[in-house]
Write an enzyme that holds these catalytic residues in place. Structure first.
Site, short mmCIF file in Angstrom:
data_model
loop_
_atom_site.label_atom_id
_atom_site.label_comp_id
_atom_site.label_asym_id
_atom_site.label_seq_id
_atom_site.Cartn_x
_atom_site.Cartn_y
_atom_site.Cartn_z
N TYR A 32 -13.50 7.71 -14.13
CA TYR A 32 -13.36 6.42 -13.45
C TYR A 32 -13.76 5.28 -14.38
O TYR A 32 -13.06 4.26 -14.47
CB TYR A 32 -14.24 6.41 -12.20
CG TYR A 32 -14.13 5.16 -11.37
CD1 TYR A 32 -13.04 4.96 -10.52
CD2 TYR A 32 -15.11 4.17 -11.41
CE1 TYR A 32 -12.94 3.81 -9.74
CE2 TYR A 32 -15.02 3.03 -10.65
CZ TYR A 32 -13.93 2.85 -9.81
OH TYR A 32 -13.84 1.71 -9.05
N ASN A 91 -5.18 -4.57 -6.79
CA ASN A 91 -6.42 -3.97 -6.31
C ASN A 91 -6.34 -2.46 -6.14
O ASN A 91 -7.37 -1.80 -6.08
CB ASN A 91 -6.78 -4.63 -4.97
CG ASN A 91 -7.84 -3.89 -4.21
OD1 ASN A 91 -9.02 -3.97 -4.50
ND2 ASN A 91 -7.41 -3.13 -3.19
N ASP A 125 4.28 2.73 -4.38
CA ASP A 125 3.57 3.70 -5.20
C ASP A 125 3.38 3.02 -6.56
O ASP A 125 4.34 2.88 -7.33
CB ASP A 125 4.39 4.98 -5.35
CG ASP A 125 3.76 5.99 -6.28
OD1 ASP A 125 2.70 5.69 -6.89
OD2 ASP A 125 4.33 7.09 -6.44
N VAL A 126 2.15 2.59 -6.84
CA VAL A 126 1.94 1.79 -8.05
C VAL A 126 2.13 2.60 -9.33
O VAL A 126 2.20 2.02 -10.42
CB VAL A 126 0.55 1.11 -8.05
CG1 VAL A 126 0.44 0.11 -6.93
CG2 VAL A 126 -0.57 2.14 -8.04
N LYS A 152 -11.44 1.97 -15.62
CA LYS A 152 -11.79 0.59 -15.33
C LYS A 152 -12.09 -0.22 -16.59
O LYS A 152 -11.82 -1.42 -16.66
CB LYS A 152 -12.96 0.55 -14.34
CG LYS A 152 -12.59 1.06 -12.95
CD LYS A 152 -11.41 0.29 -12.37
CE LYS A 152 -11.10 0.67 -10.94
NZ LYS A 152 -10.03 -0.15 -10.34
N ASP A 182 0.85 -1.19 0.00
CA ASP A 182 0.00 0.00 0.00
C ASP A 182 0.88 1.24 0.00
O ASP A 182 2.02 1.20 0.50
CB ASP A 182 -0.92 0.01 1.23
CG ASP A 182 -2.14 0.90 1.04
OD1 ASP A 182 -3.22 0.35 0.76
OD2 ASP A 182 -2.01 2.12 1.14
N THR A 198 -17.19 0.28 1.44
CA THR A 198 -15.85 0.83 1.62
C THR A 198 -15.95 2.35 1.63
O THR A 198 -16.95 2.93 1.18
CB THR A 198 -14.91 0.42 0.47
OG1 THR A 198 -15.36 1.03 -0.74
CG2 THR A 198 -14.88 -1.11 0.30
#
Length: 268
Positions: free
Chosen positions: A173, A106, A79-80, A177, A53, A208
């Site tokens: 968004y 994820n 850090d993706v 996706k 994370d 969430t």
């Protein structure tokens, strides 16, 4: 106080379903939400989990929960959006635990809300960087290890918003996706001969923080989705993770390049 079976299942820790004993799993965005439940679920089923994370504190909290459950895990700050950081995540997983067999990519953010004519370009680029480039980089370095060591399984996080349904004000968004879904399918075809199965899960709204709109209460959110989702409610995180576990397990051994919609019928 020990978790009851009911609360354990709500966190994805009740032991039933597939076993991942002897496997090493990396979960990105594992500090909160679906990622945290995923990490706990893999650990509860025998995997050694690398909790990755951008927030080191939340990753450490997830590791602590896993260890309290009796599982094995370690935390990695990643850090993706940064290639070197993602490469280091994979290298660290292998160095600490001896391999990498499963990845649940994820990590994602919800930004750039509103009609396209009003979208903030900085938020647009940030969302693309995390949601699309982040998945691409994670797969790139996971695949490089897996294809040299007998294969593996990758499950990406897409969404029912984008490839399956649309909501006004969520174009940015949805675009990210839909891109993850397409990227998953092509990568699956590219690398199935390397012994790597790649699929995606497309969740609907789940319990969430990300599913709460600015200023919205949980009651407001429930009302917003009550007529949108045929089941009449949003998902608990373990209900989404059930799909992740199945795709990561041998039970789905003939499933390649699939985007498993898990949204209570919202896109039916």
């Amino acid at each position: 106080m020990p978790e009851t079976p009911k609360t354990a299942e709500a966190h994805g820790t009740a032991f039933h379903g597939p076993s991942f004993h002897g496997k090493v799993a990396v979960v990105t965005g594992a500090g909160t939400g679906i990622g945290r439940t995923s990490a706990r679920a893999f650990a509860a089923r025998g995997a050694t989990v690398v909790v990755a994370d951008v927030d080191a504190g939340s990753a450490a909290e997830t590791v602590e929960l896993i260890e309290k459950d009796g599982g094995t895990a370690s935390a990695v700050t990643v850090d993706v959006t940064d290639s070197a950081s993602v490469a280091a995540m994979v290298d660290t997983a292998v160095a600490r635990h001896g391999g990498l067999h499963i990845a649940h990519n994820n990590a994602g953010i919800l930004a750039a809300l509103g009609p396209l004519g009003d979208v903030d370009e900085g938020q647009w680029h940030a969302q693309l960087a995390v949601n699309v480039t982040g998945v691409m980089l994670a797969m790139k370095y996971e695949i490089r290890h897996m294809r040299e060591h007998g294969g593996g399984v990758i499950v990406n996080a897409a969404s029912n918003i984008g490839g399956h349904i649309r909501y006004p004000g969520m174009g940015a968004y949805a675009a990210t996706k839909a891109a993850v879904s397409a990227l998953t399918r092509v990568a699956a075809l590219d690398h199935i001969k390397d012994g790597i199965r790649i699929n995606a899960v497309s969740p609907g709204a789940a319990n969430t923080r990300m599913s709460l709109m600015p200023g919205e209460t949980e009651a407001d959110r429930a009302a917003r989705f009550s007529d949108v989702i045929p089941l009449g409610r949003i998902a608990e995180t373990h209900e989404i993770v059930g799909s992740v576990l199945w795709l990561a397990s041998d039970a789905s051994s003939f499933v390649v390049g699939h985007d498993l919609v898990t949204d209570g019928g919202a896109s039916a």
